[in-house]
Motif scaffolding. Structure first.
Motif, PDB file in Angstrom:
ATOM      1  N   THR A 134      -0.683  -1.570  -0.355  1.00 30.74           N
ATOM      2  CA  THR A 134      -0.443  -2.319  -1.591  1.00 30.74           C
ATOM      3  C   THR A 134      -1.202  -3.632  -1.536  1.00 30.74           C
ATOM      4  O   THR A 134      -1.577  -4.106  -0.465  1.00 30.74           O
ATOM      5  CB  THR A 134       1.050  -2.652  -1.767  1.00 30.74           C
ATOM      6  N   LEU A 135      -1.406  -4.216  -2.691  1.00 31.63           N
ATOM      7  CA  LEU A 135      -1.990  -5.550  -2.744  1.00 31.63           C
ATOM      8  C   LEU A 135      -1.201  -6.450  -3.685  1.00 31.63           C
ATOM      9  O   LEU A 135      -0.699  -7.504  -3.288  1.00 31.63           O
ATOM     10  CB  LEU A 135      -3.456  -5.480  -3.203  1.00 31.63           C
ATOM     11  N   CYS A 136      -1.041  -6.032  -4.938  1.00 30.73           N
ATOM     12  CA  CYS A 136      -0.366  -6.920  -5.891  1.00 30.73           C
ATOM     13  C   CYS A 136       1.146  -6.859  -5.730  1.00 30.73           C
ATOM     14  O   CYS A 136       1.859  -7.776  -6.119  1.00 30.73           O
ATOM     15  CB  CYS A 136      -0.774  -6.587  -7.323  1.00 30.73           C
ATOM     16  N   TYR A 137       1.646  -5.788  -5.147  1.00 24.83           N
ATOM     17  CA  TYR A 137       3.089  -5.618  -5.014  1.00 24.83           C
ATOM     18  C   TYR A 137       3.686  -6.549  -3.966  1.00 24.83           C
ATOM     19  O   TYR A 137       3.119  -6.756  -2.899  1.00 24.83           O
ATOM     20  CB  TYR A 137       3.387  -4.162  -4.622  1.00 24.83           C
ATOM     21  N   SER A 160       1.805  -3.742 -11.117  1.00 25.01           N
ATOM     22  CA  SER A 160       0.962  -2.550 -10.944  1.00 25.01           C
ATOM     23  C   SER A 160      -0.454  -2.773 -11.458  1.00 25.01           C
ATOM     24  O   SER A 160      -0.965  -2.017 -12.266  1.00 25.01           O
ATOM     25  CB  SER A 160       1.554  -1.273 -11.526  1.00 25.01           C
ATOM     26  N   ALA A 161      -1.070  -3.817 -10.978  1.00 26.43           N
ATOM     27  CA  ALA A 161      -2.381  -4.218 -11.478  1.00 26.43           C
ATOM     28  C   ALA A 161      -3.531  -3.819 -10.561  1.00 26.43           C
ATOM     29  O   ALA A 161      -4.606  -3.505 -11.032  1.00 26.43           O
ATOM     30  CB  ALA A 161      -2.405  -5.728 -11.695  1.00 26.43           C
ATOM     31  N   CYS A 162      -3.310  -3.830  -9.232  1.00 29.86           N
ATOM     32  CA  CYS A 162      -4.455  -3.643  -8.342  1.00 29.86           C
ATOM     33  C   CYS A 162      -4.858  -2.184  -8.196  1.00 29.86           C
ATOM     34  O   CYS A 162      -6.002  -1.866  -7.997  1.00 29.86           O
ATOM     35  CB  CYS A 162      -4.173  -4.257  -6.983  1.00 29.86           C
ATOM     36  N   ARG A 163      -3.894  -1.289  -8.285  1.00 28.36           N
ATOM     37  CA  ARG A 163      -4.095   0.163  -8.212  1.00 28.36           C
ATOM     38  C   ARG A 163      -4.486   0.646  -6.815  1.00 28.36           C
ATOM     39  O   ARG A 163      -5.005   1.764  -6.665  1.00 28.36           O
ATOM     40  CB  ARG A 163      -5.121   0.665  -9.230  1.00 28.36           C
ATOM     41  N   CYS A 215      -2.296   1.256  -4.591  1.00 35.00           N
ATOM     42  CA  CYS A 215      -1.184   2.090  -4.126  1.00 35.00           C
ATOM     43  C   CYS A 215      -1.141   3.450  -4.806  1.00 35.00           C
ATOM     44  O   CYS A 215      -0.148   4.154  -4.700  1.00 35.00           O
ATOM     45  CB  CYS A 215       0.132   1.371  -4.403  1.00 35.00           C
ATOM     46  N   CYS A 236       3.813   1.724  -6.405  1.00 32.49           N
ATOM     47  CA  CYS A 236       4.685   0.546  -6.369  1.00 32.49           C
ATOM     48  C   CYS A 236       5.641   0.483  -7.540  1.00 32.49           C
ATOM     49  O   CYS A 236       6.674  -0.170  -7.462  1.00 32.49           O
ATOM     50  CB  CYS A 236       3.849  -0.726  -6.319  1.00 32.49           C
TER      51      CYS A 236
HETATM   52  S1  FES Z   1       0.464  -2.465  -5.242  1.00 32.11           S
HETATM   53 FE1  FES Z   1      -0.912  -3.112  -6.822  1.00 32.11          FE
HETATM   54  S2  FES Z   1      -0.678  -1.501  -8.288  1.00 32.11           S
HETATM   55 FE2  FES Z   1       0.776  -0.989  -6.799  1.00 32.11          FE
END
Ligand code: FES
Ligand code: FMN
Ligand code: SF4
Ligand code: SF4
Ligand code: SF4
Lengths: 276, 565
Positions: free
Chosen positions: A30-33, A41-44, A46, A60
């Motif tokens: 994950t990154l944005c989570y 749910s922006a980075c995608r 995950c 996420c």
């Molecule tokens: S962790 Fe970024 S979209 Fe799910």
């Protein structure tokens, strides 16, 4: 009952795919989570494959459904993740995001192939106050800081995502300096930033000077002495000097958040007699 | 929440503009003391949906959005200024620098060839290039915004007509293969007369629905297999049924944001047959039990918006909207909300966010609109054409009839109606044939696919190839440089990406760059394919998911990339 990577798993109805996978021992990157914040749910990063679905699903935020068959790794998933990492690495300075760089390597991301002449996020470093620095060329637009400053923690709403598309950027209203904005310098945005785009001034200055060295640092858990709330503090010390104060995310009182006093009000311990 | 407001005061004109638009929407006046917090208190925070109308009021009144003006709007609505700024900067139509007027000149795939010359002729005037303005049949097209609430659509545009501010005068050419169902009244009925509409069979569908009941309407629409005309082809009856079965307050939204390049069908329906759109929304409201309706019209459709507002007022005056619609024992009313230059706001969940006064970024689905839509309530959202189709079907007309906006290198550009299953060749034939040798045809707009001249016998329908999309058909002749066209499409997605997710925010810009390298002889197919894969698979919404469709089809058909070997 759901199936993750061929294994049958039980998961509570409101669990996300990420939570269900973690329970089964499978880690999804994950990154944005962040657990303490509402998922953007922006980075995608995950994304996972859900059988029968037209596109990949964000682990996420997508909740499990009875009978769901999920693949957390597959050629399709890996290709999407590699591309997300490649796109990020090609456009943003990830030098203070070592986990992301490791992932990029693991997935074989090759950002160079986008050529020398490519659009990149290049914004001037903003040092308009003595407590934290905005170095938004490192910003991956994860929305975490906006959530922390707003609905999820601070309710100050000093910053927002502004503009659109590749030009979107974290900003105050009309880009006014932070001291002229609603910002109360709690630093809760800094605490959640995954890439060092928001960074406390002490750390920023030491990194610039080349003296920041986490190997030499100790972290001591204590309780903030300013008021009776009881926020836990993690005091980061290097060479017998406090260099930064954070708060544990897994603590029930603070969930990683502090106020200006807890996070920044420690210079009297070893610094000059009064802050300038 | 302890709000800190902008300290710059608004000008008198800004204050008046905002006070008026809020009062028009039934929101309390201030106590008149400059700088004082507005009366409204906590309830103000629940009227955040008035933020976009307030931003329009500022931009319309003085031509731009100043710190003082935005600050006052935020103060009246209890919106944090940073958030207000985040929302305002999302839209293309708003300026944050003082300006007198702006002429927007379309340089999209149909108008593109004319744009440079037109702009050169407008020397000394502030010009901005814009994506498709939805009047492609009369290319080139311009749109003028001037302070003092003046917006003018000009088509066809010439330096002279722009300088004189002469609006569109000629109606869109229409044509029909088979029976006119959706266009039955277009051109023959006065769009400003409710009596004319009724005289031509209008509001009979609503009467019939009241006589026979909601289930009968649903069954008929289901039997006619009416599918969404906004691009996603979702069965309309399924949506209506889901919302009908939901408990509590519900909403009907008409999606009139039509911004797909090459598409102008919804505009023609709103301009020429506005009561049919209202009847369609009313039908949906009756069937689902929704009492509130919103029509979200794109900000560049000034005439269509005017016609819709006038028609809504006439319908209300005649008791066809309001507390007891058509004496049928149900309440329903419609509010018009105007977009502000953002293609993404046509995506249904972005549209909800836009109306709610948030940035027009899509939401995660699920939950779907029928579960949690506008204001978190179960919502039917339908395209203009879908709603007009529902009215026709209720009167036993063919549910298979579809609109096709046809433009480009064609003798009679205009709006055509034909039964689904029609071939592209037949449509082109109906539109008078191509003006010269065809190089390619784009079906479905920028999110669609190209066809070669040899493939024009292919038929168009929901769920078949090429995807129907909005139904737009653009013909390119052999003189067209397809690299320029494909580059324009790629730039469209780059410019219109909301920026929320990485695949689309960065992927669309990398696609533009890779196409440029391809044009210079680079070997970029693998990179373009990888970009297409991540866009399609990992983007949040349809914008990113379809951002590589046209590019990929142009590559597959070797319309571009010929020099790469
Ligand atoms: S962790 Fe970024 S979209 Fe799910
Ligand atoms: C980027 C994007 C833009 C869209 N624009 C429109 C539009 O302008 N009008 C429209 O009706 N649907 C548009 N849609 C489709 C809507 O999300 C939605 O499917 C549609 O309004 C549903 O109505 P329908 O079922 O009657 O087609 C768009 C979708 C995407 C992804
Ligand atoms: S320091 Fe606190 S108040 Fe200031 S922007 Fe960050 S989260 Fe918001
Ligand atoms: S500044 Fe940091 S926390 Fe904020 S959006 Fe950018 S990367 Fe995320
Ligand atoms: S796909 Fe593009 S438009 Fe859609 S959410 Fe992602 S960035 Fe925004």
């Amino acid at each position: 009952m759901i199936t993750i990577d061929g294994v049958d798993v039980q998961a509570p109805v409101d669990a996300t795919i990420l939570e269900a996978a973690a329970k089964q021992g499978t880690e999804v990157p994950t990154l944005c989570y962040l657990e303490t914040l509402t998922a953007a749910s922006a980075c995608r990063l995950c994304v996972v494959e859900v059988e029968g679905a037209r596109v990949l699903a964000p682990g996420c935020s997508r909740q499990v459904e009875e009978g769901m068959v999920i693949k957390t790794r597959s050629p399709r998933v890996d290709r999407a993740r590699r591309m997300v990492l490649e796109l990020l690495a090609s456009s943003v300075d990830l030098s203070l995001a070592p986990e992301l760089l490791e992932l990029a390597e693991e997935y074989g991301a090759a950002p160079e192939r986008f050529g020398e002449v490519r659009a990149q996020v290049q914004l001037p470093v903003n040092i308009d106050n003595g407590l934290y620095v905005q170095d938004l060329s490192k910003c991956v637009l994860c929305y975490r800081c906006v959530a922390a400053c707003g609905d999820d923690a601070q309710h100050t709403y000093a910053i927002s995502v502004t503009d659109r598309g590749f030009g979107a950027v974290i900003s105050t209203e009309f880009g006014v300096a932070l001291p002229d904005s609603a910002c109360v310098f709690c630093g809760n945005c800094v605490a959640v930033c995954p890439t060092g785009a928001l960074i406390v001034t002490t750390e920023y200055d030491m990194r610039q000077a080349g003296t920041w060295d986490e190997e030499l640092q100790t972290v001591t858990r204590t309780i903030c002495a300013y008021c009776g709330v009881g926020c836990n503090l993690d005091v980061h010390v290097q060479d017998n000097e406090i260099v930064k104060v954070t708060s544990p995310f897994d603590h029930e009182v603070t969930a990683g958040n502090l106020c200006i006093k807890g996070r920044f009000g420690w210079s009297h311990v070893s610094g000059p007699a009064s802050p300038d | 929440m302890d709000l800190r407001n902008v300290t710059t005061p608004p000008s008198d004109r800004e204050r008046v503009a905002i006070d008026r638009v809020l009062a028009d929407h039934g929101f309390a006046e201030t106590d008149g003391t400059p700088g004082r917090t507005a009366i409204g208190g906590r309830s103000a925070a629940t009227r955040r949906d008035l933020l976009l109308p307030a931003l329009h009021a500022l931009n319309d009144a003085v031509g731009w959005i100043s710190e003082g003006g935005l600050g006052y709007a935020c103060e009246r609505l209890t919106v944090p200024p940073a958030e207000g700024y985040g929302v305002a900067t999302f839209y293309d139509q708003f300026s944050f620098e003082e300006r007198v007027e702006v002429v927007r000149v379309c340089d999209d795939i149909v108008c593109g060839p004319y744009a440079d010359q037109l702009i050169a002729g407008l020397d000394g005037i502030e010009v901005e290039r814009t994506p498709c303005l939805g009047r492609c049949e009369k290319a080139p097209v311009a749109f003028i915004q001037q302070p003092g609430f003046r917006r003018t659509e000009i088509a066809p545009a010439s330096p002279q007509s722009v300088l004189e501010g002469e609006p569109t005068s000629v109606d869109t050419h229409i044509g029909v293969i088979g029976e006119a169902v959706l266009l039955a009244r277009v051109g023959s009925v006065d769009p400003e007369s409710l009596d004319d509409y009724r005289g031509a069979g209008g509001y009979q569908a609503l009467s019939r629905a009241l006589d026979e009941g909601a289930d009968a309407v649903l069954d008929r629409i289901e039997a006619a297999r009416l599918r969404g005309r906004g691009g996603a082809s979702f069965p309309a009856a399924a949506k209506w049924r889901a919302v009908a079965q939901a408990q509590g307050d519900k909403i009907v939204v008409c999606n009139a944001d039509e911004s797909e390049p090459g598409t102008f069908k919804d505009r023609v329906l709103m301009e020429a047959d506005p009561f049919a759109v209202i009847e369609g929304m009313t039908l949906a409201a009756y069937v689902t039990g929704a009492e509130r309706g919103f029509l979200y019209v794109r900000g560049e459709y000034a005439l269509a918006e005017r016609r819709m507002i006038d028609a809504i007022e006439a319908a209300r005056a005649a008791g066809l909207l309001g507390e007891d619609v058509a004496d049928g024992g149900f309440a329903f009313d419609v509010e018009v909300r105007r977009g502000a230059g953002a293609y993404i706001c046509g995506e249904e969940t972005s549209l909800f966010n836009s109306i709610e006064g948030l940035r027009g970024e899509p939401r995660d689905k699920p939950p779907f609109p029928t579960q949690e839509g506008l204001f978190g309530l179960p919502t039917v959202v339908n395209n203009v054409e879908t709603l007009v189709g529902a009215v026709a079907i209720t009167m036993d007309k063919d549910g298979n009839s579809k609109l096709f906006p046809i433009s480009g290198a064609i003798n009679n550009p205009g709006l055509y109606e034909a039964p689904l299953g029609v071939s592209v060749a037949a449509l082109i034939e109906a539109a008078g044939g191509p003006t010269s040798d065809v190089q390619a045809v784009l079906v479905g707009g920028a999110a669609g696919k190209f066809l070669l001249p040899d493939d024009l016998e292919v038929t168009l329908d929901h769920g078949t190839e090429p995807p129907l999309g909005s139904g737009a058909i653009v013909v390119f002749d052999t003189a067209t440089d397809m690299e320029v066209i494909v580059d324009r499409i790629a730039r469209f997605f780059r410019d219109e990406s909301c920026g929320k997710c990485v695949p689309c925010r960065v992927g669309t810009i990398r696609q533009v760059e890779a196409l440029e390298r391809l044009g210079n002889g680079g070997a970029e197919r693998e990179t373009l394919d990888d970009l297409a894969a991540v866009l399609r698979d990992a983007s949040i919404c349809g914008l990113g998911q379809l951002a590589a469709e046209a590019v990929q089809s142009a590559l597959d058909l070797q319309l571009i990339g010929g020099r790469s070997d």
